[in-house]
Design a protein around this motif. Sequence first.
Motif, PDB file in Angstrom:
ATOM      1  N   PRO A  84     -34.756  14.925  60.399  1.00 31.21           N
ATOM      2  CA  PRO A  84     -33.298  14.724  59.958  1.00 31.21           C
ATOM      3  C   PRO A  84     -32.702  13.652  60.519  1.00 31.21           C
ATOM      4  N   HIS A  85     -31.849  13.046  59.659  1.00 30.43           N
ATOM      5  CA  HIS A  85     -31.273  11.677  59.942  1.00 30.43           C
ATOM      6  C   HIS A  85     -29.756  11.739  59.458  1.00 30.43           C
ATOM      7  N   GLN A  86     -29.012  10.759  59.716  1.00 28.98           N
ATOM      8  CA  GLN A  86     -27.728  10.358  58.985  1.00 28.98           C
ATOM      9  C   GLN A  86     -27.414   9.106  58.679  1.00 28.98           C
ATOM     10  N   HIS A  87     -26.361   8.810  57.765  1.00 30.70           N
ATOM     11  CA  HIS A  87     -26.147   7.571  57.182  1.00 30.70           C
ATOM     12  C   HIS A  87     -24.719   7.646  56.718  1.00 30.70           C
ATOM     13  N   PRO A  88     -24.036   6.426  56.536  1.00 28.04           N
ATOM     14  CA  PRO A  88     -22.735   6.468  56.003  1.00 28.04           C
ATOM     15  C   PRO A  88     -22.608   6.765  54.394  1.00 28.04           C
ATOM     16  N   GLU A  89     -23.684   6.497  53.770  1.00 26.78           N
ATOM     17  CA  GLU A  89     -23.789   6.919  52.206  1.00 26.78           C
ATOM     18  C   GLU A  89     -23.881   8.638  51.951  1.00 26.78           C
ATOM     19  N   GLU A  90     -22.972   8.941  50.964  1.00 23.50           N
ATOM     20  CA  GLU A  90     -23.266  10.420  50.476  1.00 23.50           C
ATOM     21  C   GLU A  90     -24.524  10.286  49.952  1.00 23.50           C
ATOM     22  N   GLU A  91     -25.247  11.615  49.643  1.00 21.21           N
ATOM     23  CA  GLU A  91     -26.389  11.473  48.853  1.00 21.21           C
ATOM     24  C   GLU A  91     -26.731  12.941  48.042  1.00 21.21           C
ATOM     25  N   PHE A  92     -27.179  13.006  47.050  1.00 17.49           N
ATOM     26  CA  PHE A  92     -27.528  14.140  46.345  1.00 17.49           C
ATOM     27  C   PHE A  92     -28.983  14.175  46.272  1.00 17.49           C
ATOM     28  N   PHE A  93     -29.619  15.405  46.325  1.00 13.71           N
ATOM     29  CA  PHE A  93     -31.018  15.728  45.987  1.00 13.71           C
ATOM     30  C   PHE A  93     -30.884  16.767  44.716  1.00 13.71           C
ATOM     31  N   TYR A  94     -31.948  16.651  43.861  1.00  9.47           N
ATOM     32  CA  TYR A  94     -32.043  17.571  42.919  1.00  9.47           C
ATOM     33  C   TYR A  94     -33.410  17.867  42.588  1.00  9.47           C
ATOM     34  N   ILE A  95     -33.745  19.331  42.908  1.00 14.43           N
ATOM     35  CA  ILE A  95     -35.306  19.682  43.155  1.00 14.43           C
ATOM     36  C   ILE A  95     -35.652  20.016  41.621  1.00 14.43           C
ATOM     37  N   LEU A  96     -36.801  19.179  41.268  1.00 11.78           N
ATOM     38  CA  LEU A  96     -37.306  19.386  40.210  1.00 11.78           C
ATOM     39  C   LEU A  96     -38.583  20.470  39.894  1.00 11.78           C
ATOM     40  N   GLU A  97     -39.351  20.539  40.989  1.00 12.17           N
ATOM     41  CA  GLU A  97     -40.428  21.338  41.269  1.00 12.17           C
ATOM     42  C   GLU A  97     -40.844  21.544  42.654  1.00 12.17           C
ATOM     43  N   GLY A  98     -41.284  22.807  43.010  1.00 10.63           N
ATOM     44  CA  GLY A  98     -41.717  23.205  44.102  1.00 10.63           C
ATOM     45  C   GLY A  98     -40.544  23.811  45.034  1.00 10.63           C
ATOM     46  N   ALA A  99     -40.881  24.008  46.216  1.00 10.24           N
ATOM     47  CA  ALA A  99     -39.726  24.594  47.171  1.00 10.24           C
ATOM     48  C   ALA A  99     -39.280  23.615  48.322  1.00 10.24           C
ATOM     49  N   ALA A 100     -38.082  23.688  48.521  1.00  9.84           N
ATOM     50  CA  ALA A 100     -37.744  22.606  49.378  1.00  9.84           C
ATOM     51  C   ALA A 100     -36.800  23.192  50.515  1.00  9.84           C
ATOM     52  N   SER A 101     -37.202  22.912  51.755  1.00  4.47           N
ATOM     53  CA  SER A 101     -36.367  23.174  52.910  1.00  4.47           C
ATOM     54  C   SER A 101     -35.376  22.372  53.393  1.00  4.47           C
ATOM     55  N   PHE A 102     -34.077  22.685  53.016  1.00  8.01           N
ATOM     56  CA  PHE A 102     -33.074  21.516  53.326  1.00  8.01           C
ATOM     57  C   PHE A 102     -32.337  21.868  54.529  1.00  8.01           C
ATOM     58  N   PHE A 103     -32.253  20.721  55.394  1.00  6.90           N
ATOM     59  CA  PHE A 103     -31.399  20.989  56.737  1.00  6.90           C
ATOM     60  C   PHE A 103     -29.986  20.141  56.637  1.00  6.90           C
ATOM     61  N   LEU A 104     -29.161  20.802  56.960  1.00  4.10           N
ATOM     62  CA  LEU A 104     -27.750  20.227  56.801  1.00  4.10           C
ATOM     63  C   LEU A 104     -26.948  20.588  58.070  1.00  4.10           C
ATOM     64  N   ASP A 105     -26.806  19.689  59.169  1.00  4.31           N
ATOM     65  CA  ASP A 105     -25.881  19.947  60.254  1.00  4.31           C
ATOM     66  C   ASP A 105     -26.287  21.115  60.922  1.00  4.31           C
ATOM     67  N   GLY A 106     -27.389  21.302  61.150  1.00  5.05           N
ATOM     68  CA  GLY A 106     -28.016  22.457  62.183  1.00  5.05           C
ATOM     69  C   GLY A 106     -28.302  23.589  61.232  1.00  5.05           C
ATOM     70  N   LYS A 107     -28.061  23.725  60.086  1.00  2.07           N
ATOM     71  CA  LYS A 107     -28.401  25.109  59.449  1.00  2.07           C
ATOM     72  C   LYS A 107     -29.598  24.613  58.487  1.00  2.07           C
ATOM     73  N   THR A 108     -30.653  25.494  57.874  1.00  2.00           N
ATOM     74  CA  THR A 108     -31.619  25.294  56.962  1.00  2.00           C
ATOM     75  C   THR A 108     -31.641  26.415  55.810  1.00  2.00           C
ATOM     76  N   VAL A 109     -32.020  26.098  54.779  1.00  3.67           N
ATOM     77  CA  VAL A 109     -32.179  26.997  53.587  1.00  3.67           C
ATOM     78  C   VAL A 109     -33.135  26.502  52.602  1.00  3.67           C
ATOM     79  N   VAL A 110     -34.115  27.342  52.176  1.00  4.88           N
ATOM     80  CA  VAL A 110     -35.102  27.036  51.370  1.00  4.88           C
ATOM     81  C   VAL A 110     -34.541  27.240  49.601  1.00  4.88           C
ATOM     82  N   VAL A 111     -34.883  26.441  48.857  1.00  7.53           N
ATOM     83  CA  VAL A 111     -34.423  26.424  47.572  1.00  7.53           C
ATOM     84  C   VAL A 111     -35.485  26.206  46.597  1.00  7.53           C
ATOM     85  N   GLY A 112     -35.427  26.238  45.077  1.00  2.90           N
ATOM     86  CA  GLY A 112     -36.287  26.026  44.409  1.00  2.90           C
ATOM     87  C   GLY A 112     -35.724  25.056  43.117  1.00  2.90           C
ATOM     88  N   PRO A 113     -36.403  25.063  42.038  1.00  6.03           N
ATOM     89  CA  PRO A 113     -36.184  23.922  40.988  1.00  6.03           C
ATOM     90  C   PRO A 113     -34.827  24.247  40.510  1.00  6.03           C
TER      91      PRO A 113
END
Length: 145
Positions: A84-113
């Motif tokens: 986990p890191h941070q930077h001044p740019e905003e960023e989007f992720f778009y999940i195409l395949e698989g399961a992603a564990s997404f961490f944001l400011d201390g919280k985590t969620v698992v999402v799919g395609p």
Amino acid sequence: MKPLTILKTAIAILLLQQTAFAQETKEKAAEIKYTIENCVNHFELDKATKTKVGYQYWFGDKNFTQENTLKMSIVEPGKSTHAPHQHPEEEFFYILEGAASFFLDGKTVVVGPNTSLYCPPNAEHGISNAGNTNLKYLVIKKDLK
């Protein structure tokens, strides 16, 4: 120097920097000849960059686009591209395949395609593969230079 004078000077410097950046962007756009051939980019694994945890493929990088980047990352099961890191740019992720564990400011969620994930500027964030197959996702980011 008086605080108001310092503030005016700082604003003037910022305006000059913005003007220089705008001019640089216009010059860069004038240097690149955009054609149908170089504006269509089909994924080819042999042109992808191998990483420690999989691959990444730049559909549009900061040297070609005027300020946005589009990258596809492929991450092996149980791995992540970085901590986990941070930077001044905003960023989007778009999940195409698989399961992603997404961490944001201390919280985590698992999402799919077919899920998008947004990282506001300066937010601590990270993404990792939470499944048992490769995680494939797009990263869309504006290059602040």
